[in-house]
Design a protein around this motif. Structure first.
Motif, PDB file in Angstrom:
ATOM      1  N   SER A   1     -11.101 -12.942   8.261  1.00 42.85           N
ATOM      2  CA  SER A   1     -11.981 -12.699   7.556  1.00 42.85           C
ATOM      3  C   SER A   1     -11.741 -11.433   6.645  1.00 42.85           C
ATOM      4  CB  SER A   1     -13.235 -12.863   7.164  1.00 42.85           C
ATOM      5  OG  SER A   1     -14.186 -11.823   8.048  1.00 42.85           O
ATOM      6  N   GLU A   2     -11.953 -10.369   7.181  1.00 45.41           N
ATOM      7  CA  GLU A   2     -11.752  -8.954   6.600  1.00 45.41           C
ATOM      8  C   GLU A   2     -10.153  -8.345   6.440  1.00 45.41           C
ATOM      9  OE1 GLU A   2     -13.438  -5.821   9.782  1.00 45.41           O
ATOM     10  OE2 GLU A   2     -14.809  -7.550   9.949  1.00 45.41           O
ATOM     11  N   ALA A   3      -9.547  -8.900   7.516  1.00 44.41           N
ATOM     12  CA  ALA A   3      -8.081  -8.871   7.119  1.00 44.41           C
ATOM     13  C   ALA A   3      -7.919  -9.146   5.684  1.00 44.41           C
ATOM     14  CB  ALA A   3      -6.967  -9.313   8.404  1.00 44.41           C
ATOM     15  N   THR A   4      -8.163 -11.092   5.473  1.00 42.71           N
ATOM     16  CA  THR A   4      -7.453 -11.654   3.990  1.00 42.71           C
ATOM     17  C   THR A   4      -8.213 -10.197   2.805  1.00 42.71           C
ATOM     18  OG1 THR A   4      -8.176 -13.761   5.033  1.00 42.71           O
ATOM     19  CG2 THR A   4      -7.804 -13.922   2.201  1.00 42.71           C
ATOM     20  N   HIS A   5      -9.670 -10.151   3.306  1.00 43.10           N
ATOM     21  CA  HIS A   5      -9.945  -9.019   2.349  1.00 43.10           C
ATOM     22  C   HIS A   5      -9.197  -8.196   1.576  1.00 43.10           C
ATOM     23  CE1 HIS A   5     -13.438 -10.789   0.661  1.00 43.10           C
ATOM     24  NE2 HIS A   5     -14.407 -11.461   1.886  1.00 43.10           N
ATOM     25  N   GLN A   6      -8.349  -7.224   3.010  1.00 41.45           N
ATOM     26  CA  GLN A   6      -7.903  -6.095   3.285  1.00 41.45           C
ATOM     27  C   GLN A   6      -6.664  -6.245   2.252  1.00 41.45           C
ATOM     28  OE1 GLN A   6      -8.553  -2.464   4.070  1.00 41.45           O
ATOM     29  NE2 GLN A   6      -7.234  -2.620   2.720  1.00 41.45           N
ATOM     30  N   VAL A   7      -5.695  -7.785   2.715  1.00 42.72           N
ATOM     31  CA  VAL A   7      -4.782  -8.366   1.824  1.00 42.72           C
ATOM     32  C   VAL A   7      -4.903  -8.023   0.510  1.00 42.72           C
ATOM     33  CG1 VAL A   7      -2.688  -9.880   1.119  1.00 42.72           C
ATOM     34  CG2 VAL A   7      -3.493  -8.653   4.127  1.00 42.72           C
ATOM     35  N   MET A   8      -5.485  -8.534   0.248  1.00 44.13           N
ATOM     36  CA  MET A   8      -6.468  -8.659  -1.636  1.00 44.13           C
ATOM     37  C   MET A   8      -6.626  -7.891  -2.259  1.00 44.13           C
ATOM     38  SD  MET A   8      -5.253 -12.336  -2.059  1.00 44.13           S
ATOM     39  CE  MET A   8      -6.196 -12.549  -3.615  1.00 44.13           C
ATOM     40  N   LYS A   9      -7.527  -6.612  -1.376  1.00 50.56           N
ATOM     41  CA  LYS A   9      -7.776  -5.538  -2.102  1.00 50.56           C
ATOM     42  C   LYS A   9      -5.883  -4.329  -1.808  1.00 50.56           C
ATOM     43  CE  LYS A   9     -11.973  -4.870  -0.052  1.00 50.56           C
ATOM     44  NZ  LYS A   9     -12.791  -3.777   1.743  1.00 50.56           N
ATOM     45  N   ASN A  10      -5.348  -4.548  -1.597  1.00 52.02           N
ATOM     46  CA  ASN A  10      -3.619  -3.809  -1.323  1.00 52.02           C
ATOM     47  C   ASN A  10      -2.982  -4.448  -2.966  1.00 52.02           C
ATOM     48  OD1 ASN A  10      -4.707  -2.755   1.182  1.00 52.02           O
ATOM     49  ND2 ASN A  10      -3.336  -3.732   2.287  1.00 52.02           N
ATOM     50  N   LEU A  11      -3.509  -5.734  -2.558  1.00 50.46           N
ATOM     51  CA  LEU A  11      -2.326  -6.271  -3.829  1.00 50.46           C
ATOM     52  C   LEU A  11      -2.819  -6.065  -5.145  1.00 50.46           C
ATOM     53  CD1 LEU A  11      -2.263  -9.744  -2.302  1.00 50.46           C
ATOM     54  CD2 LEU A  11      -0.351  -8.436  -2.872  1.00 50.46           C
ATOM     55  N   GLN A  12      -4.244  -6.035  -5.617  1.00 52.77           N
ATOM     56  CA  GLN A  12      -4.915  -5.644  -6.656  1.00 52.77           C
ATOM     57  C   GLN A  12      -5.246  -3.919  -7.088  1.00 52.77           C
ATOM     58  OE1 GLN A  12      -9.649  -5.358  -6.021  1.00 52.77           O
ATOM     59  NE2 GLN A  12     -10.278  -6.355  -8.403  1.00 52.77           N
TER      60      GLN A  12
END
Length: 125
Positions: free
Chosen positions: A47-58
């Motif tokens: 879950s933390e990894a997915t949020h980090q990926v989405m923050k990087n994309l953002q």
């Protein structure tokens, strides 16, 4: 005209590729892994990894003058398809307008840095 998009707010490319390329009002974002852009540490819990990926994309979308409402296509790569429900719920929370992009999700044998999730995007500007 092709333009390279680069931001310090997302992990820097570690190979011969760009974080993103903009051409003719289209934005092609390279797959992002759950690396913290400041420390380069890999986030492992899904879950933390997915949020980090989405923050990087953002961060890349923002640098290009876009946001998640501009995304038209995504590809999600998972190390384990059993993580699908968790990733899907977090991923969906970033699309506030309720209009989700076209997408495929695939399980792969191995991802860079042995991460659990990687996501790439195509957007318009």
């Amino acid at each position: 005209m092709k333009k390279q998009i680069n931001t310090i707010n997302a992990p820097q490319a570690i190979g011969p590729y760009s974080q993103a390329i903009s051409i003719n009002n289209m934005l092609f974002i390279s797959g992002q892994i759950p690396a913290n852009p400041e420390t380069r540490e890999i986030v492992t819990e899904i879950s933390e990894a997915t949020h980090q990926v989405m923050k990087n994309l953002q961060a890349i979308l923002t640098e290009a003058g876009a946001d998640f409402s501009h995304v038209v296509k995504t590809t999600i790569f998972l190390k384990d398809m059993n993580d699908f429900a968790v990733v899907n719920e977090i991923y969906a929370s970033y699309f506030q307008d309720g209009v989700y992009p076209a997408r495929e999700t695939v399980q792969v044998a191995k991802l860079p840095s042995d991460v659990n999730v990687e996501i790439s995007m195509i957007a318009f500007k």
